[in-house]
Design an enzyme around this catalytic site. Structure first.
Site, short mmCIF file in Angstrom:
data_model
loop_
_atom_site.label_atom_id
_atom_site.label_comp_id
_atom_site.label_asym_id
_atom_site.label_seq_id
_atom_site.Cartn_x
_atom_site.Cartn_y
_atom_site.Cartn_z
N CYS A 85 -109.10 -73.65 -38.85
CA CYS A 85 -109.34 -75.03 -38.41
C CYS A 85 -110.49 -75.07 -37.39
O CYS A 85 -111.65 -74.92 -37.77
CB CYS A 85 -108.05 -75.64 -37.87
SG CYS A 85 -108.09 -77.44 -37.70
N HIS A 194 -103.59 -74.28 -41.89
CA HIS A 194 -103.05 -73.38 -40.87
C HIS A 194 -102.02 -72.40 -41.44
O HIS A 194 -100.83 -72.70 -41.50
CB HIS A 194 -102.39 -74.20 -39.76
CG HIS A 194 -103.34 -74.92 -38.89
ND1 HIS A 194 -103.72 -74.45 -37.65
CD2 HIS A 194 -104.02 -76.09 -39.07
CE1 HIS A 194 -104.58 -75.30 -37.09
NE2 HIS A 194 -104.78 -76.29 -37.94
N GLU A 196 -100.85 -69.80 -40.01
CA GLU A 196 -99.96 -69.32 -38.94
C GLU A 196 -98.73 -70.19 -38.76
O GLU A 196 -97.76 -69.79 -38.09
CB GLU A 196 -100.72 -69.21 -37.61
CG GLU A 196 -100.98 -70.51 -36.87
CD GLU A 196 -102.17 -71.31 -37.40
OE1 GLU A 196 -102.63 -72.22 -36.68
OE2 GLU A 196 -102.63 -71.04 -38.53
#
Length: 232
Positions: A85, A194, A196
């Site tokens: 991002c 994302h 994560e």
């Protein structure tokens, strides 16, 4: 393996990235934007957030942070670098990746679970995926629309440097539905969604099996660990 996570003023997801690294089986090393020391890490993550408040352009000021001198040198020597991002925005501003990210086409922030197709499964960060794998990970951005000149797009497509493409609808107006790209060497990857946030059952996207059970993002981190073990 030791993977560094760089914190910038305004970083939001550095702790999440560090947790993903640990869940994947590596050691997460906290790095500070104002330092000129990578502390001997084997790979780097530039996390999501709003570095410097997104002033000028998202990622523009962060790309000039002191530590970016070392990040650029390391990337050019072949160290794996993942920009997520805001980190993706930094990598384009630092000219480690082609193209750029601008305001979403509908002019508003988007937060949702997003389908992706893995278009390149040979990079340091995607080699653990099957060819054309379809995954779901969270997306949250206001300036995530990937733009590039027609010549750059032709090169990215022709050289297989599109890492991931949006499926199930383009959320932000990115050209060619591009969600992520890599450099020619395959060690530097930028991804707008994302990974994560999809690494631990109970905290990821919903799946057909159970609510919040999606862990598709973990493979980005296990991929770089596996690549380091074989030394390719």
């Amino acid at each position: 393996m030791r993977i560094g996570v760089v914190t910038f003023p305004g970083s939001l997801d550095d702790r999440d990235a560090a947790r993903a690294i640990r869940l994947a089986g590596a050691d997460a090393v906290a790095l500070w934007h104002g330092d000129h020391d990578l502390h001997g890490v084997d790979a780097l993550v530039l996390p999501g957030g709003f570095s410097y408040g997104d002033y000028l352009r998202a990622g523009a000021i962060a790309s000039l942070s002191p530590i970016m001198t070392e990040v650029i040198d390391a990337a050019n020597r072949g160290m794996p670098v993942l920009g997520i991002c805001n980190g993706f925005q930094m990598l384009t501003e630092a000219h480690l990746l082609d193209g750029g990210l601008i305001r979403n086409d509908k002019g508003r922030f988007i937060c949702r679970d997003q389908g992706l197709r893995i278009e390149n499964n040979t990079s340091d960060w995607t080699n653990g995926f099957a060819a054309d794998a379809e995954i779901v990970i969270p997306l949250k951005n206001g300036e995530g629309s990937f733009m590039a000149s027609s010549e750059t797009l032709k090169a990215l497509e022709g050289e297989g440097r599109i890492v991931a493409r949006y499926i199930g609808g383009n959320p932000n107006g990115s050209l060619n539905d591009i969600a992520g790209v890599t450099n020619a060497r395959g060690n530097v990857v930028g991804l707008m969604p994302h990974p994560e946030h999809a690494v631990e059952a109970g905290f990821g996207p919903d799946t057909d099996d159970a609510m919040a059970s999606g862990v598709d993002g973990l493979t980005f981190f296990t991929s770089v660990i596996a690549r380091s073990l074989v030394g390719v």
